[in-house]
Design a protein around this motif. Sequence first.
Motif, PDB file in Angstrom:
ATOM      1  N   ASP A 162       0.858  -1.188   0.000  1.00 53.42           N
ATOM      2  CA  ASP A 162       0.000   0.000   0.000  1.00 53.42           C
ATOM      3  C   ASP A 162       0.891   1.234   0.000  1.00 53.42           C
ATOM      4  OD1 ASP A 162      -2.378  -1.455   0.116  1.00 53.42           O
ATOM      5  OD2 ASP A 162      -2.355  -1.525   2.300  1.00 53.42           O
ATOM      6  N   VAL A 163       0.558   2.191  -0.840  1.00 48.95           N
ATOM      7  CA  VAL A 163       1.299   3.453  -0.945  1.00 48.95           C
ATOM      8  C   VAL A 163       0.410   4.589  -0.465  1.00 48.95           C
ATOM      9  CG1 VAL A 163       2.279   5.127  -2.564  1.00 48.95           C
ATOM     10  CG2 VAL A 163       2.816   2.708  -2.804  1.00 48.95           C
ATOM     11  N   LEU A 164       0.934   5.437   0.427  1.00 47.51           N
ATOM     12  CA  LEU A 164       0.199   6.622   0.880  1.00 47.51           C
ATOM     13  C   LEU A 164       1.022   7.860   0.542  1.00 47.51           C
ATOM     14  CD1 LEU A 164      -2.235   7.855   2.385  1.00 47.51           C
ATOM     15  CD2 LEU A 164      -0.848   7.754   4.479  1.00 47.51           C
ATOM     16  N   TYR A 165       0.412   8.772  -0.218  1.00 45.77           N
ATOM     17  CA  TYR A 165       1.078   9.992  -0.683  1.00 45.77           C
ATOM     18  C   TYR A 165       0.572  11.194   0.117  1.00 45.77           C
ATOM     19  CZ  TYR A 165       1.922  14.045  -3.719  1.00 45.77           C
ATOM     20  OH  TYR A 165       2.287  15.279  -4.210  1.00 45.77           O
ATOM     21  N   TRP A 207       2.435   3.828  -9.658  1.00 49.11           N
ATOM     22  CA  TRP A 207       2.522   2.883  -8.545  1.00 49.11           C
ATOM     23  C   TRP A 207       1.617   1.683  -8.765  1.00 49.11           C
ATOM     24  CZ3 TRP A 207       6.291   2.412  -5.316  1.00 49.11           C
ATOM     25  CH2 TRP A 207       7.135   3.507  -5.106  1.00 49.11           C
ATOM     26  N   GLU A 208       0.501   1.881  -9.439  1.00 51.07           N
ATOM     27  CA  GLU A 208      -0.360   0.748  -9.759  1.00 51.07           C
ATOM     28  C   GLU A 208       0.337  -0.202 -10.733  1.00 51.07           C
ATOM     29  OE1 GLU A 208      -3.688   2.985 -11.056  1.00 51.07           O
ATOM     30  OE2 GLU A 208      -4.398   3.400  -9.015  1.00 51.07           O
ATOM     31  N   ARG A 209       1.168   0.345 -11.621  1.00 51.27           N
ATOM     32  CA  ARG A 209       1.941  -0.516 -12.536  1.00 51.27           C
ATOM     33  C   ARG A 209       2.990  -1.340 -11.793  1.00 51.27           C
ATOM     34  NH1 ARG A 209       1.858   4.200 -15.755  1.00 51.27           N
ATOM     35  NH2 ARG A 209       4.048   4.665 -15.260  1.00 51.27           N
ATOM     36  N   GLN A 210       3.368  -0.888 -10.596  1.00 56.94           N
ATOM     37  CA  GLN A 210       4.308  -1.666  -9.778  1.00 56.94           C
ATOM     38  C   GLN A 210       3.582  -2.722  -8.943  1.00 56.94           C
ATOM     39  OE1 GLN A 210       7.310  -0.619 -10.844  1.00 56.94           O
ATOM     40  NE2 GLN A 210       6.037   0.953 -11.844  1.00 56.94           N
ATOM     41  N   GLY A 211       2.261  -2.783  -9.064  1.00 57.47           N
ATOM     42  CA  GLY A 211       1.481  -3.744  -8.295  1.00 57.47           C
ATOM     43  C   GLY A 211       1.039  -3.247  -6.934  1.00 57.47           C
ATOM     44  N   ALA A 212       1.162  -1.922  -6.680  1.00 56.67           N
ATOM     45  CA  ALA A 212       0.791  -1.346  -5.381  1.00 56.67           C
ATOM     46  C   ALA A 212      -0.621  -0.764  -5.436  1.00 56.67           C
ATOM     47  CB  ALA A 212       1.793  -0.264  -4.984  1.00 56.67           C
ATOM     48  N   ARG A 213      -1.233  -0.653  -4.270  1.00 54.98           N
ATOM     49  CA  ARG A 213      -2.490   0.091  -4.122  1.00 54.98           C
ATOM     50  C   ARG A 213      -2.144   1.511  -3.688  1.00 54.98           C
ATOM     51  NH1 ARG A 213      -5.831  -4.331  -0.478  1.00 54.98           N
ATOM     52  NH2 ARG A 213      -5.958  -6.008  -2.047  1.00 54.98           N
ATOM     53  N   ILE A 226       5.017   8.244   0.700  1.00 49.32           N
ATOM     54  CA  ILE A 226       5.586   9.182  -0.269  1.00 49.32           C
ATOM     55  C   ILE A 226       5.220  10.588   0.162  1.00 49.32           C
ATOM     56  CG2 ILE A 226       5.708   9.887  -2.687  1.00 49.32           C
ATOM     57  CD1 ILE A 226       4.644   7.192  -3.479  1.00 49.32           C
ATOM     58  N   GLY A 227       6.212  11.471   0.269  1.00 46.31           N
ATOM     59  CA  GLY A 227       5.951  12.851   0.659  1.00 46.31           C
ATOM     60  C   GLY A 227       6.596  13.827  -0.297  1.00 46.31           C
TER      61      GLY A 227
END
Length: 374
Positions: A56-59, A76-82, A136-137
Motif C-alpha cells: 500500500d502506498v500513501l502519498y 505505482w499501480e503498474r508496480q502492483g501497489a495500491r 511518499i511525501g
Amino acid sequence: MGVDGTSAVWTPDVLPGFEQTTLDLEEDFEGPVVATLVRRAPEPGDPGGVPDAGVDVLYVHGWTDYFFQTHLAAFWERQGARFYALDLRKYGRSLRDHQTPGFITALATYDEDIEAALAVLGHGPEPSSDRRLVLIGHSTGGLVLSLWVAHKPGRAEALVLNSPWLEFQTRSVGRWVLEPGLRARAALAPRSHLVNVDLGYYVRSVSSRFDGAWDIDPLWRPDKGWRTTPAWLAAIFQGQDRVSRGLGIDVPVLVLLSARSTAPLRWSPEMLRTDSVLEVGGVALRVPALGSLVTLVRLDGAVHDVTLSAPDVREVVWRETARWFAAYVGPRPTPPAPERSGAGAWWQRTFRRRADRRRVTPPAPSPAPRPARG
C-alpha cells in the motif's frame, strides 16, 4: 475501519475514476477539522493484469497543494501497489471556510491525519493488514513524513521523498537569524501574515493555464500561494532543525531532487527545468541526516514536483523509482512451502539432502608435490 477501508464511506472524487472518504479529526480552536483520503475507484475484475505486490502506498502533498497527480497513482499501480493520497487538514479537499489555510503550530499535529488514513488502510498501531506500507511525501509533506517515520519505527517498509523541504532556502544560517524573532511573533500573533515571497512563477511553470501542462485547481492551489503565518513557519524551522541533528530512519529512503534551482525573483524559462521553490543544494546536504540507507537521485531538468517535469525527465523519475522499489521493497514475499508429513516428508527430506550435497563447496586442491632433492 478495516482493511481497504471496508467501513469507510467512499464517494466520487473530483478526479475522474477516483473516490474519496472524509476522515473526522479532533476539533481545534477554529472548529471542526477533517482530512480526506483519495483512491482509485475499484473496477470489476482485474483491469491491469499487474501482479499484486502486497504493498500500500500513501502519498502526502506539500505546502499550498493537494492531490491531483493521477499519473503518479498510475505509476505505482503498474508496480502492483495500491495507491492512496491524503489531503491534510486545511488543504485542498479538506479546507473549510472557517479555517486559516494550512495553519498548524506543530508538525506533529499531522500525526492524527496520518494515523486516521492508515487506520482505513489497516496499517494502524495494531495492523489488521499483512500488506507492506510505503510512504511518499512531496516538499512539506516530505518533511512531515520523515519526522513521522523517525518517530514511529517499524510502521513503514520504505519512504520516498519528492523534493522534501529538509532545509530552509537560506540554509541553517537563515534559520538561526530568523528563528528568535519568528518565535516571538508566533507567540504574540500566531496567525498574522508574513511577507509573501511566492510570485506565482512555480505555478506558471506547471499549470496548463500558463506555460505548464497540468490541470491545477486555482482554488486549492492558488497561483501565488497562501500568506504564511509565524506559527506555521516556526513549526517548519523546528522540524528542519530536528532533521539537521539526524533522524536515524532505519528503512530504505529514496530522495528525488532536481539538479538545479532558480531563484524566484523574476520569471525565467529556466524555471521550466529547475526547482524554483527550494534551494536544492541545501536540501541535498541534509539528505544523509535522514538515516542509514538513503538513495539520492539528482534529476537534470526537474521542477519542484519532479513528477510534473517534462516527459523526458519523468521517464527518468519512473525508471529510477522502479529500480529502487524492485531493489528494496519488491513483490510480495513467497511464503515457504509447508513441511509434508508421512512418506511425502521422507522424499522431501531426501531430495533436500541431495540438493544440499550438490551445493557443498568442493574440497581445496591438494598441495603441489615438493620438488625432489638432488
